[in-house]
Every structure is written in C-alpha cells, then in structure tokens.
Design an enzyme around this catalytic site. Structure first.
Site, PDB file in Angstrom:
ATOM      1  N   GLU A 146       0.863  -1.195   0.000  1.00 23.60           N
ATOM      2  CA  GLU A 146       0.000   0.000   0.000  1.00 23.60           C
ATOM      3  C   GLU A 146       0.891   1.233   0.000  1.00 23.60           C
ATOM      4  O   GLU A 146       1.778   1.376   0.836  1.00 23.60           O
ATOM      5  CB  GLU A 146      -0.990   0.014   1.170  1.00 23.60           C
ATOM      6  CG  GLU A 146      -0.410  -0.163   2.545  1.00 23.60           C
ATOM      7  CD  GLU A 146      -1.399   0.144   3.682  1.00 23.60           C
ATOM      8  OE1 GLU A 146      -2.223   1.056   3.554  1.00 23.60           O
ATOM      9  OE2 GLU A 146      -1.297  -0.529   4.725  1.00 23.60           O
ATOM     10  N   ASP A 186      -3.456   8.530  11.498  1.00 26.59           N
ATOM     11  CA  ASP A 186      -2.086   8.039  11.590  1.00 26.59           C
ATOM     12  C   ASP A 186      -1.365   8.539  12.826  1.00 26.59           C
ATOM     13  O   ASP A 186      -1.572   9.673  13.263  1.00 26.59           O
ATOM     14  CB  ASP A 186      -1.309   8.452  10.332  1.00 26.59           C
ATOM     15  CG  ASP A 186      -1.647   7.560   9.153  1.00 26.59           C
ATOM     16  OD1 ASP A 186      -1.436   6.339   9.275  1.00 26.59           O
ATOM     17  OD2 ASP A 186      -2.140   8.072   8.134  1.00 26.59           O
TER      18      ASP A 186
END
Ligand SMILES: Cc1ncc(COP(=O)(O)O)c(C=O)c1O
Lengths: 257, 411
Positions: free
Chosen positions: A48, A59
C-alpha cells in the site's frame, strides 16, 4: 485479475501473506524505489502506497511525520500517480493506494479512479470514508475494477461488519486495536474472539494491521488471518538504518512461511 | 440536518471506522436530549447559576453617536463565566457526557477560550481533562494555559503541521480513537463530523433566543443587521439562529482578513476566493487548500479565527445567500478595539473585534431608526500579550522585562 483472486492464488502456497506500507515521497521517491525493490525481492505479497495528506487524522507520529516531510519536499498527487504506474508496471504484485478522502475528492472521484486504473492499481484504502458518505466512490470502484478496502475494528458491531462487508471487496482490513498507527498491539484472547467475529462477517480475505512488528506477531496470526500488514515499522527501519535494512528484516519476518 | 448529517451540500460524517459506534451513541444521546424539554431546562438553570446567563444586551450610546447611524447594541457573551460564548457549548456537552457516563473529556483549543471552558466544566463535573493546543497558540495565549493547568487539566502543545487550531483538532482525534470507550471529545465549534455542527449550534442558540427578546424589549422591533465573527462559526450560529428567516434582519458573518485577502495570509473561507470544497477533519465544507487538496497555512491576529475550515451550516447559508460574509484585517481589528475601549469601556476579544469592524463600516449608512447587534463573543483581556504587542505599548514591555529580571534573580 481481481485483487481477491490474486491474493487467494498467492495464499495457496503460503501460511500467511504480507502487506507492507510506504509513504510516497518520503524520504524521497528514490528511496521508495529501493525499499519497494527490497520488499518485492523478499516475498512481500502486496504494497500500500500512501499518498501524503496534510491532515492524516488516523495516523500516529511516525507516519504523520512522514506525510508532513514528504509534502514539505513538494510531493504532488500527480507524482504519486506516476510513481504508482511505474511500480505496477515493474513488479508482478498488487499495489494499492492509501490516502485520505480529500485527495480523491479534490482530484475528482471519477478522474482518480480512471488514473488509478490506468496506473494498474488494484485497490484503494481511504480510512476516513465510511461507505454511506459516497455512493459514487463505490460505483466507480465497480466500474474501474479497483477494490475499495473497508476496515473492521474491535468496536465494530456484528451488524456494522455485515453492512461494511456489502460494500468492500479485495480484502477486509482488520484494525487490531483502538488507536492510531504505530503503537504496540496485544494479541490476546479478546483479539482472537474479535478475529473470529471478523471471519464470520465476511467471505473476503482478512488482513490484520496496526502494531505488527516482528516474527512472533506474524506467527500469532497464522491460521487466524490471511495477511499481516506492516506499517510504521518499515518506516522506522528506513529512518534509523536506511533502505538496505528492509530486505533482511522482511526475510526474517517470513522465515517460517 | 438530513439523516447523513448534511446541510445542503455540506457536512456529513467522514470518520475513521473505529469511531462509528461512538458517534452512533453520541447521536442517540443528543437526539434524546433534544426531545426532552427537561434537558434544556437543566441547561438554562445551569447557565444562569454557574455562568452569567442571560448575558446583557448593551446599548453602545457613544459608539452610536460617533458613527451617527443605526443604534449599536452589543450582546455581551464576554460576561459568561470564563469570558466567552464557548462556555455555552461546553456546559451543554458536559451534561451530555454525564448522561453517557463517560469520565474523561478532551478538547482542542485555538484562542484557549474553549480549552478554558472545558477545563472549567471538567473541574465542576469531576472529569479528567486533556486539552490539545497548537504550539503557536500556546505562546499567543499563555495566560489561558496557566488557568487550564490550575484547574487540573493537562495541556498538550501540538508541534505538528502549522501548530495551530486544525493541528490541535487532528491530535484530539488521535487521542479519541485511542480512548473511545472512556472519553468524550468536546468539539469546540460548529464544525467536525455530524452531529457536532448541529449540536454545538443548538447549545449556542441560547445567545440568539435571548437577543431576540432583548432587542424587542429595548428597540421595539428586530434589528436591521446582526454581526458575528466567524472562526469555526459557533458564536455566529448562536446569535444568527435567533433571526434566521426573519426578512427584516440581515445576517453578516465576519472572517479573518489577516494581512489582506490578496496577501494569502488570512482565514477567509466564505468572504474570499481562495477556498474550495473539500473534506477534512470529518466534514465537508469550503477549505483553504491547494489544488492537490493539501490544507494551506492560515493567518489571523486572532487565534480563534485562524482555521482552514468553516461550519457546514454556514457554508449552506452562504450558498443559499441567507448570510453575507465579509472580512476584517488585523489592522482594522486593532483600530476597532481601540475605539471600543475608549468610547465604551468595553474590551472585546480580538476575534469578536472582527464583527465590530464590519458593523462600524456600515452603521453610518443606516437610519437612526434602525438597530444593529454585534455579538461580542468574548472578552479581550485574555489577549493582553497580543494586544499590548499590537499597540507596541512601551510601559507594558518595561513591566515584562522587569518581571523577567526579577524571576531570574530569584531563581
Ligand atoms: C472569543 C472568541 N470568539 C470567537 C471564536 C471563534 O469561534 P467560533 O467561530 O466558533 O465562534 C473564538 C474561538 O476560539 C473565541 O475564543
């Protein structure tokens, strides 16, 4: 060939598959090339590639910093699409884009799918796009045969998992725990029960990510999941020891496979 | 708001899957509260005993004479406990948190006013409290940090991105996804994923409800115009709701013009031409972003207006031309502040002073039979360091230098 089919074929002669993650343009596209070469050589099944966004809400610190540094170096969406095309052409494993919805929305959903399909990309992971928010997105996914990867979490109810399963394809990304990327996870009884619920809710392959770092973590997933996902750990490794350290690290991870 | 949380083309709920259940529960609790008349009664009781509600509507006679046009009224949200309208939203959410049985609250803050209000609420209700604040804002609004800490909150300076409000919001979301079960995120403005824009506006509607009655009592009819500064949009939504749909009243939202709309250093989303539709921080609105969808740096002398997005409800009202949007520059803001202090003995917050600027520009064009209301969202004494800098005040500087010397010798 569909992403699901590719993964199932690869799984035929392995105990578990491995997906890795990179942030495009961090620390540079040059290093991205080197790292991806090392990943493919050492048997990674799927990669990815994160297109950086200025507000990467889901994140943790490692990937957040990588996003910001990449953007500070001037990384553009166009460069990322071009780089994706180059990788998908060069290597015979599936590549996905991971990014936040605004990048797709601003590019134009149809245009983004068109560009991704032209680049040979097999799937998209958009962590801030629940399926109810854009029916168009899922329509284009079908039209362009790019798998929209949906996410199960430990807080997802059985009904929610079933609803998500109706929209997803390729595989389901099972987040191992609450929180953002990058912190340690516990693979205990509660976790096994959660994975059983995931398995019951979908016929798609299960990928498990968040906090997976070493061989022990991966071995714990064999028989319970189809694919392990390594995220922040390879970025940490490249930061501290350089791109060359990635190959041996992955070779060790997959030694028992 | 429709079922998916949209107001026309704007809003929605673009959240990571881990928060899905939490948002469902929040929506349920909010719906229950909205349908329960006892909740609003509890809320107004709390606000009239713990804060200073109803806040007065002040007739600014000297400013009115100075501009020689419409009668200028000021809605005094600065007189709330903790010094800004932020308390309205925070106490309301506090009551919801109690109902949900959560024990910890987190919040982002720009100007520090929302953080202050949240720390206060947490102290009163016995919640644990963590406040995320951009490092730039920590420096701008140091006195608020002091008070938050004194009330037992942990203040975390955020060092990522532009180190301002949007970065504090991202960090608060990261905390929330890690502690969904125990924690409620007290969102500070009418932005973010549904139901926050509508819920925050609902709590803030207490401003407009009071102002509608007050202006009728004092002026005999509705105002010609109502002015509110617009950061995320909560104080403006609060007062506008009292007058929306009223043909006689024009609503004017004033954004941060910073160093000017041509300078690139501003936070004008709806009054300028630099913003475009986007999705970030959980909702769809007009964002200041580049062609790739990366958020731009914003600037304002007022930390509370220094933000890339704007309430989806206001974006909808803007699109349907129900609210007019203007901007005020940093320089104009300091002038308006100076005049208001000298003529009325009132110190608006730098954020609120944006509304004053636009009202002052227009008051003289209206008739003396007209009334206008400016929403004074907060008080300016929190901004003492920034305002002292803006005035380049010599005696203040001298004092700070002396005090620093004293600390040095004593330590
Ligand atoms: C006094 C004051 N006014 C206005 C604002 C801007 O927020 P909003 O547009 O949500 O009212 C703030 C934000 O911190 C504030 O402290």
């Amino acid at each position: 060939m569909s992403l699901e089919k590719i993964l199932r074929d690869r799984k035929n002669n392995k105990k578990i598959l491995l997906m890795t993650h990179i942030v495009l343009g961090y620390p540079s596209f040059e290093v991205n090339r080197e790292v991806i070469a090392g990943m493919v050589e050492n048997g990674v099944d799927c990669i990815e590639m994160q297109i950086p966004f200025s507000e990467p809400m889901a994140d943790g610190p490692v990937i957040l910093k990588a996003n910001q540094d990449s953007l500070a170096l001037g990384t553009s969406v166009e460069q990322c699409l071009e780089f994706g095309r180059e990788m998908a052409e060069q290597y015979d494993i599936p590549f996905l884009y991971m990014t936040y919805y605004n990048i797709v929305y601003k590019y134009g959903e149809k245009a983004f799918f068109e560009a991704s399909a032209a680049a040979g990309i097999k799937g998209l992971i958009i962590p801030d796009l629940p399926p109810e928010m854009s029916p168009d997105f899922f329509g284009y996914a079908k039209e362009y045969r790019i798998a929209p990867i949906l996410i199960f979490t430990p807080t997802s109810t059985d009904e929610r998992m079933a609803a998500l399963n109706n929209h997803g394809s390729g595989f389901i990304y099972c987040v191992a725990r609450r929180g953002v990327t990058g912190a340690q996870s516990e693979f205990d009884d509660g976790f096994s029960r959660y994975l059983k619920r995931c398995r019951k809710a979908t016929g798609l392959p299960l990928a498990v990510g968040f906090g997976i770092r070493d061989r022990k973590d991966i071995e714990a997933l064999i028989g319970k999941a189809d694919m392990a996902v390594i995220g922040s750990e390879t970025i940490r490794l490249v930061d501290s020891k350089g791109a060359r350290a990635v190959g041996p690290y992955l070779a060790d991870l997959l030694a028992t496979n | 708001m429709n079922k998916q949380g949209f107001f026309g083309n704007w809003g929605g709920s673009y959240i990571p899957e881990i928060l899905n259940r939490t948002f469902e529960r929040l929506r349920e609790e909010y719906d229950r509260a909205r349908n329960d008349p006892a909740f609003w009664q509890d809320y107004t009781n709390l606000m009239s005993t713990y804060s200073c509600r109803p806040t007065p509507l002040t007739f600014a006679e000297n400013l009115t004479n100075h501009f020689g046009g419409a009668k200028i009224y000021i809605k005094r949200e600065d007189l709330n406990h903790t010094g800004a309208h932020k308390a309205n939203n925070v106490m309301g959410q506090g009551l919801l948190v109690k109902r949900m049985g959560k024990k910890r609250v987190i919040a982002e803050t720009g100007a520090g006013q929302h953080g202050m209000a949240t720390a206060t609420m947490a102290a009163k209700f016995g919640f644990e409290c963590t406040i995320y604040m951009g490092e730039v804002d920590v420096l701008r609004q140091r006195p608020n940090v002091f008070w938050m800490e004194k009330m037992g909150a942990e203040v975390v300076p955020v060092k990522d991105g532009n180190r301002t409000l949007k970065d504090a919001i991202n960090e608060a979301f990261r905390d929330w996804v890690s502690h969904v079960d125990s924690t409620h995120y007290v969102f500070g403005t009418a932005c973010g994923p549904a139901p926050f824009p509508e819920m925050v506006s609902w709590f803030q509607s207490i401003i407009g409800r009071e102002a509608t009655e007050q202006i009728l009592a004092m002026h005999g009819r509705p105002p010609a115009r109502v002015y509110g500064c617009v950061g995320g949009g909560s104080n403006a939504m609060g007062i506008f709701q009292g007058f929306l749909g009223n043909e006689e009243t024009e609503l004017v939202g004033v954004e941060a013009g910073g160093r000017g709309l041509d300078s690139g250093l501003h936070a004008a989303r709806l009054s300028g031409t630099d913003a475009s539709p986007g999705v970030a921080q959980g909702y769809k609105t007009m964002f200041l972003q580049n062609d790739d969808g990366q958020m731009l740096e914003t600037h304002s002398v007022a930390a509370g207006l220094d933000y890339v997005g704007v309430s989806p409800i206001l974006a909808d009202l803007w699109e349907r031309k129900k609210v007019r949007f203007e901007s005020a520059t940093d320089g104009e803001v300091i002038e308006a502040l100076d005049l208001t202090m000298k003529l009325e003995g009132i110190i608006p917050a730098l954020e609120s002073a944006h509304g004053f600027v636009q009202a002052f520009k227009e008051a003289g064009d209206l008739s003396s039979d007209d009334a206008i209301i400016i929403n004074q969202s907060g008080r300016g004494d929190k901004d003492i360091f920034t305002i002292a800098d803006a005035f380049d005040d010599p005696s203040w500087k001298e004092f700070i230098i002396e005090r620093a010397e004293q600390y040095k010798t004593n330590s």
